[in-house]
Scaffold this motif. Structure first.
Motif, mmCIF file in Angstrom:
data_model
loop_
_atom_site.group_PDB
_atom_site.id
_atom_site.type_symbol
_atom_site.label_atom_id
_atom_site.label_comp_id
_atom_site.label_asym_id
_atom_site.label_seq_id
_atom_site.Cartn_x
_atom_site.Cartn_y
_atom_site.Cartn_z
ATOM 1 N N THR A 1 4.067 -7.048 -4.027
ATOM 2 C CA THR A 1 5.167 -7.755 -3.366
ATOM 3 C C THR A 1 4.914 -8.074 -1.899
ATOM 4 O O THR A 1 5.543 -8.986 -1.353
ATOM 5 N N LYS A 2 4.019 -7.337 -1.253
ATOM 6 C CA LYS A 2 3.735 -7.583 0.157
ATOM 7 C C LYS A 2 2.446 -8.386 0.343
ATOM 8 O O LYS A 2 2.428 -9.397 1.038
ATOM 9 N N LEU A 3 1.368 -7.909 -0.288
ATOM 10 C CA LEU A 3 0.086 -8.603 -0.143
ATOM 11 C C LEU A 3 -0.086 -9.725 -1.159
ATOM 12 O O LEU A 3 -1.022 -10.522 -1.048
ATOM 13 N N LEU A 4 0.814 -9.796 -2.148
ATOM 14 C CA LEU A 4 0.851 -10.918 -3.105
ATOM 15 C C LEU A 4 -0.472 -11.104 -3.841
ATOM 16 O O LEU A 4 -0.883 -12.231 -4.146
ATOM 17 N N ILE A 5 -1.151 -10.014 -4.145
ATOM 18 C CA ILE A 5 -2.420 -10.103 -4.870
ATOM 19 C C ILE A 5 -2.127 -10.452 -6.329
ATOM 20 O O ILE A 5 -1.275 -9.812 -6.960
ATOM 21 N N PRO A 6 -2.778 -11.462 -6.896
ATOM 22 C CA PRO A 6 -2.508 -11.876 -8.279
ATOM 23 C C PRO A 6 -2.689 -10.739 -9.273
ATOM 24 O O PRO A 6 -3.473 -9.812 -9.050
ATOM 25 N N GLU B 1 3.632 -1.544 -5.332
ATOM 26 C CA GLU B 1 4.559 -2.469 -4.677
ATOM 27 C C GLU B 1 3.920 -3.169 -3.492
ATOM 28 O O GLU B 1 4.165 -4.358 -3.247
ATOM 29 N N LEU B 2 3.078 -2.460 -2.755
ATOM 30 C CA LEU B 2 2.418 -3.065 -1.601
ATOM 31 C C LEU B 2 1.519 -4.214 -2.032
ATOM 32 O O LEU B 2 1.583 -5.318 -1.469
ATOM 33 N N LEU B 3 0.687 -3.976 -3.046
ATOM 34 C CA LEU B 3 -0.249 -5.012 -3.481
ATOM 35 C C LEU B 3 0.469 -6.177 -4.157
ATOM 36 O O LEU B 3 0.056 -7.330 -4.018
ATOM 37 N N ILE C 1 -7.212 -3.136 6.165
ATOM 38 C CA ILE C 1 -6.057 -3.455 6.995
ATOM 39 C C ILE C 1 -5.292 -2.171 7.302
ATOM 40 O O ILE C 1 -5.374 -1.182 6.568
ATOM 41 N N ILE C 2 -4.582 -2.182 8.398
ATOM 42 C CA ILE C 2 -3.666 -1.105 8.741
ATOM 43 C C ILE C 2 -2.284 -1.526 8.255
ATOM 44 O O ILE C 2 -1.763 -2.557 8.689
ATOM 45 N N ASN C 3 -1.717 -0.772 7.343
ATOM 46 C CA ASN C 3 -0.471 -1.172 6.714
ATOM 47 C C ASN C 3 0.650 -1.372 7.743
ATOM 48 O O ASN C 3 1.064 -0.426 8.410
ATOM 49 N N PRO C 4 1.161 -2.624 7.859
ATOM 50 C CA PRO C 4 2.240 -2.873 8.831
ATOM 51 C C PRO C 4 3.626 -2.735 8.210
ATOM 52 O O PRO C 4 4.628 -2.894 8.909
ATOM 53 N N TYR C 5 3.682 -2.471 6.900
ATOM 54 C CA TYR C 5 4.956 -2.480 6.184
ATOM 55 C C TYR C 5 5.554 -1.076 6.076
ATOM 56 O O TYR C 5 4.848 -0.073 6.130
ATOM 57 N N PRO C 6 6.871 -0.980 5.878
ATOM 58 C CA PRO C 6 7.515 0.325 5.679
ATOM 59 C C PRO C 6 6.968 1.027 4.442
ATOM 60 O O PRO C 6 6.351 0.397 3.574
#
Length: 290
Positions: free
Chosen positions: A22-27, A18-20, A7-12
């Motif tokens: 809180t954003k991608l919600l990976i268990p 933190e990305l994995l 994926i191309i990171n769309p987040y700030p």
């Protein structure tokens, strides 16, 4: 099974951790596998958990069989699928009335099996529609996106709107029902309003058109209890026409149709809105007198 996701990171800007998380919600368990196996690449390079990730960076994730155990189901008929929106991670399809979203037994063929045949891989149910209800249904194409979409649903970030043709006339343009819903102790097929033991339920009803002895309304859900719209409307004297459980007014089908589904795509932040009509629903409307 090995699953590769890019994926191309769309987040700030943030950290990999933190990305994995809180954003991608990976268990947590899956995040542990990704970290110990070094299965996360940023712009093609290995990283540590506190490495910065900028908006626009290319994120590559690899999942092994033990990360997401392989699940197989019988394949259905791909020709029965009418896709409304699709990308490499998810698909929205138009469910016809009279078809289950998923089977109750492993060998039962339902919409999920047909969608899996269409996609050429096992798919996963994000939310369901009652067998008698038609309209837009969202499926995950892989186990990576499933918990992300489930979280969006739990956080009420997937908006679902339905048309219903109901008994009687609404006195106001907009009505909100907040009655708690629980199981019917006398009929296991049914749900009832249960102020003491029921689960919270929230339905906004907007009057669209009035017919002779009936009303066309739009229903927007904030919760997704079993039979929620059907129970709320029938409890307040506006049972849906053709409802075999809650109405005595006949129709050629249950007059409930999921006409709109919208959400922000968690991997692109694109706003996705899908709208769909039903010919059988429209035909019953045409036969009603204004």
């Amino acid at each position: 099974m090995t699953l590769h996701v890019e994926i191309i990171n769309p987040y700030p800007a943030t950290t990999v951790k933190e990305l994995l998380e809180t954003k991608l919600l990976i268990p947590r368990k899956i995040r542990h596998f990704l970290r110990t196996k070094k299965h996360v690449l940023i712009n093609g390079e290995t990283i540590n958990w506190q490495s910065p990730v900028k908006e626009g960076d290319r994120i590559s994730l690899t999942f092994d069989t033990e990360d997401y155990p392989n699940k197989t189901i019988p394949m259905g008929d791909a020709n029965l699928v009418k896709p409304l929106y699709e990308d490499s991670h998810l698909i929205v399809v138009n469910k016809p009335e009279g078809m289950k979203t998923h089977g109750n037994k492993p060998t039962e063929i339902a919409l999920l099996n047909h969608v899996s045949a269409y996609c050429g891989q096992t798919c996963y149910v994000v939310h369901r529609l009652d067998m008698e209800t038609s309209g837009a249904v969202l499926f995950a194409k892989n186990p990576f996106i499933l918990p992300i979409l489930n979280r969006l649903l739990e956080d009420k970030m997937i908006q679902r709107q339905y048309w219903a043709l109901t008994e009687g006339k609404f006195q106001t343009k907009k009505t909100v029902y907040k009655d708690k819903i629980g199981r019917d102790r006398h009929d296991r097929r049914k749900r009832v309003v249960d102020p003491r033991k029921g689960q919270s339920a929230y339905t906004t009803v907007t009057r669209l058109k009035t017919f002779e002895g009936a009303s066309l309304v739009n229903c927007q859900l904030k919760t997704g209890r079993t039979h929620q719209i059907r129970v709320h409307l029938s409890h307040h004297g506006h049972a849906i026409l053709g409802d075999p459980l809650y109405s005595h007014q006949p129709a050629s089908r249950l007059m409930l149709h999921a006409h709109s589904l919208s959400f922000t795509h968690p991997l692109t932040l694109e706003k996705v809105t899908v709208k769909v009509k039903s010919e059988s629903f429209e035909q019953v409307l045409r036969n009603h007198k204004s």
